[in-house]
Scaffold this motif. Structure first.
Motif, PDB file in Angstrom:
ATOM      1  N   ILE A 172       0.833  -1.209   0.000  1.00  9.74           N
ATOM      2  CA  ILE A 172       0.000   0.000   0.000  1.00  9.74           C
ATOM      3  C   ILE A 172       0.863   1.253   0.000  1.00  9.74           C
ATOM      4  N   LEU A 173       1.920   1.265   0.803  1.00 12.88           N
ATOM      5  CA  LEU A 173       2.800   2.433   0.846  1.00 12.88           C
ATOM      6  C   LEU A 173       3.459   2.667  -0.510  1.00 12.88           C
ATOM      7  N   GLN A 174       3.814   1.588  -1.190  1.00  6.18           N
ATOM      8  CA  GLN A 174       4.393   1.726  -2.523  1.00  6.18           C
ATOM      9  C   GLN A 174       3.362   2.270  -3.512  1.00  6.18           C
ATOM     10  N   GLU A 175       2.164   1.691  -3.509  1.00 15.04           N
ATOM     11  CA  GLU A 175       1.122   2.089  -4.453  1.00 15.04           C
ATOM     12  C   GLU A 175       0.719   3.545  -4.269  1.00 15.04           C
ATOM     13  N   THR A 176       0.428   3.910  -3.019  1.00 15.16           N
ATOM     14  CA  THR A 176      -0.039   5.271  -2.758  1.00 15.16           C
ATOM     15  C   THR A 176       1.089   6.286  -2.902  1.00 15.16           C
ATOM     16  N   GLY A 177       2.309   5.873  -2.594  1.00 16.03           N
ATOM     17  CA  GLY A 177       3.449   6.760  -2.799  1.00 16.03           C
ATOM     18  C   GLY A 177       3.674   7.042  -4.273  1.00 16.03           C
ATOM     19  N   ARG A 214      11.567   1.913   4.935  1.00 21.11           N
ATOM     20  CA  ARG A 214      11.926   1.562   3.558  1.00 21.11           C
ATOM     21  C   ARG A 214      11.019   2.229   2.533  1.00 21.11           C
ATOM     22  N   PHE A 215       9.693   2.208   2.799  1.00 23.56           N
ATOM     23  CA  PHE A 215       8.747   2.649   1.774  1.00 23.56           C
ATOM     24  C   PHE A 215       8.175   4.043   2.020  1.00 23.56           C
ATOM     25  N   GLY A 216       8.348   4.565   3.218  1.00 24.81           N
ATOM     26  CA  GLY A 216       7.945   5.934   3.492  1.00 24.81           C
ATOM     27  C   GLY A 216       6.501   6.094   3.919  1.00 24.81           C
ATOM     28  N   ALA A 217       6.248   7.176   4.631  1.00 23.84           N
ATOM     29  CA  ALA A 217       4.911   7.630   5.021  1.00 23.84           C
ATOM     30  C   ALA A 217       5.092   9.090   5.413  1.00 23.84           C
ATOM     31  N   GLU A 218       3.979   9.791   5.532  1.00 24.90           N
ATOM     32  CA  GLU A 218       4.077  11.209   5.876  1.00 24.90           C
ATOM     33  C   GLU A 218       3.638  11.489   7.310  1.00 24.90           C
ATOM     34  N   ALA A 219       2.940  10.561   7.943  1.00 26.97           N
ATOM     35  CA  ALA A 219       2.571  10.700   9.356  1.00 26.97           C
ATOM     36  C   ALA A 219       2.040   9.373   9.866  1.00 26.97           C
ATOM     37  N   VAL A 220       2.225   9.143  11.167  1.00 25.91           N
ATOM     38  CA  VAL A 220       1.630   8.007  11.876  1.00 25.91           C
ATOM     39  C   VAL A 220       0.905   8.569  13.089  1.00 25.91           C
ATOM     40  N   LEU A 221      -0.381   8.256  13.225  1.00 26.49           N
ATOM     41  CA  LEU A 221      -1.181   8.728  14.354  1.00 26.49           C
ATOM     42  C   LEU A 221      -1.588   7.528  15.191  1.00 26.49           C
ATOM     43  N   ALA A 237      12.353   7.663   2.010  1.00 25.20           N
ATOM     44  CA  ALA A 237      11.216   7.575   1.100  1.00 25.20           C
ATOM     45  C   ALA A 237      10.041   8.449   1.532  1.00 25.20           C
ATOM     46  N   SER A 238      10.153   9.084   2.690  1.00 24.99           N
ATOM     47  CA  SER A 238       9.087   9.985   3.141  1.00 24.99           C
ATOM     48  C   SER A 238       9.149  11.285   2.361  1.00 24.99           C
ATOM     49  N   ARG A 239       7.969  11.851   2.098  1.00 29.35           N
ATOM     50  CA  ARG A 239       7.925  13.140   1.408  1.00 29.35           C
ATOM     51  C   ARG A 239       7.725  14.300   2.378  1.00 29.35           C
ATOM     52  N   ASP A 276       7.252  18.991  -4.286  1.00 25.60           N
ATOM     53  CA  ASP A 276       7.287  17.529  -4.258  1.00 25.60           C
ATOM     54  C   ASP A 276       7.183  16.976  -2.841  1.00 25.60           C
ATOM     55  N   HIS A 277       7.088  17.858  -1.863  1.00 32.54           N
ATOM     56  CA  HIS A 277       7.061  17.438  -0.470  1.00 32.54           C
ATOM     57  C   HIS A 277       5.767  17.876   0.207  1.00 32.54           C
ATOM     58  N   TRP A 278       5.629  17.422   1.466  1.00 25.76           N
ATOM     59  CA  TRP A 278       4.490  17.814   2.288  1.00 25.76           C
ATOM     60  C   TRP A 278       5.000  18.465   3.567  1.00 25.76           C
ATOM     61  N   ARG A 279       4.301  19.485   3.981  1.00 22.84           N
ATOM     62  CA  ARG A 279       4.559  20.092   5.284  1.00 22.84           C
ATOM     63  C   ARG A 279       3.459  19.642   6.237  1.00 22.84           C
ATOM     64  N   LEU A 280       3.855  19.320   7.459  1.00 18.94           N
ATOM     65  CA  LEU A 280       2.899  18.883   8.474  1.00 18.94           C
ATOM     66  C   LEU A 280       2.954  19.832   9.667  1.00 18.94           C
ATOM     67  N   ARG A 281       1.780  20.235  10.129  1.00 17.22           N
ATOM     68  CA  ARG A 281       1.679  21.060  11.325  1.00 17.22           C
ATOM     69  C   ARG A 281       0.688  20.386  12.267  1.00 17.22           C
TER      70      ARG A 281
END
Length: 302
Positions: A172-177, A214-221, A237-239, A276-281
């Protein structure tokens, strides 16, 4: 594009009915005694109602509830919890991942699965034969729900993902990434291989960390800890700018604790695309110290 997720967790809805004789199990008996001796006083339903009203007034794009809606997994608790979930918004706008109290005893698992189906259904191409992992795409954000809820013995509150979920998460991380989506993982237990409490942690946290690294994510809650938490996982691999995945835990949404880290609150997670990246607040709102008002609180570090 900006997207805001309201994160609530560890609601522990009350009051708790006495288990019927045919529902009684050793762990349920011990959990009921624990509720009457302490948790009942800490889980304030009036505070929870004010918190939800405040959360809805913020008009988030999505609401994530990361487990422990109930206490000892009685059928009556599941029915009330499903009704409560509907007060948060339409099921398409609210997601749920279960916790250890939702899976308190083995024979409650079918009831758990049936009660929360509207909030765990994947979308379109991500509809799968099994509920978890689920993927719900909202705009440019992929909400990925995992279940760590597994029945355990008395005095234990561990969680487990299992090899099937971890393998599915990698895909899923690969597909959605590859689709340039912001990947937000929802999970109950803190997915940390170091510093976990004995008999309470995620038993395969190391495999989770390796997969996300390895595959990246942008946040874990996550929930479970009943306190504000911030950790980070390095992932090229995180953006997220800087390549560090924020792992953020929120307090119990009903807690009347005097400890500022544990006092009832919810988090607002803002995601904004930056090239190409995401900012998180991260922002926090909750029960004010010294009063019953709901307002701005110290946010988790991101």
């Amino acid at each position: 594009m900006s997207f805001t997720i309201a994160h609530l967790t560890d609601v522990h809805l009350g009051p708790l009915a006495r288990p019927r004789l045919d529902e009684m199990r050793l762990k349920r008996f011990m959990g009921y005694v624990n509720w009457k001796r302490g948790r009942e006083r800490l889980s304030d339903m009036a505070t929870l109602a004010r918190l939800v009203a405040d959360m809805r007034a913020q008009k988030p794009d999505h609401v994530a509830v990361t487990g422990d809606l109930v206490n000892i997994a009685l059928l009556s608790e599941f029915r009330r919890a499903a009704e409560w979930m509907r007060t948060l918004g339409e099921p398409a706008d609210v997601s749920f991942t279960p916790g250890n109290h939702d899976a308190y005893v083995r024979d409650a698992m079918p009831q758990l699965a049936a009660a929360f189906t509207p909030w765990t259904q994947g979308d379109g191409e991500y509809e799968r034969g099994e509920a978890f992992p689920f993927v719900r795409v909202r705009g440019d954000v992929a909400l990925i729900g995992l279940s760590t809820a597994t029945p355990t013995g008395p005095l234990m509150a561990t969680g487990r993902l299992g090899a099937r979920q971890i393998e599915a998460l990698a895909a899923i991380l690969q597909e959605t990434g590859a689709k340039d989506l912001a990947r937000v993982i929802l999970i109950h237990h803190p997915p940390l291989s170091r510093g976990g409490a004995p008999l309470r942690g995620l038993t395969d946290a190391r495999a989770f960390e390796a997969t996300v690294s390895r595959f990246g994510a942008e946040a874990v809650l996550h929930g479970h800890s009943h306190k504000r938490m911030s950790h980070f996982l390095v992932s090229p691999a995180s953006r997220i700018e800087g390549g560090r995945v924020p792992i953020l835990g929120a307090p119990s949404a009903s807690s009347a604790s005097a400890d500022s880290r544990q006092r009832a609150a919810y988090h607002l997670i803002d995601l904004d695309r930056a090239g190409d990246h995401w900012r998180l607040r991260a922002r926090a709102r909750g029960l004010q110290l010294g009063g019953g008002e709901i307002g701005a609180r110290e946010a988790p570090a991101v």
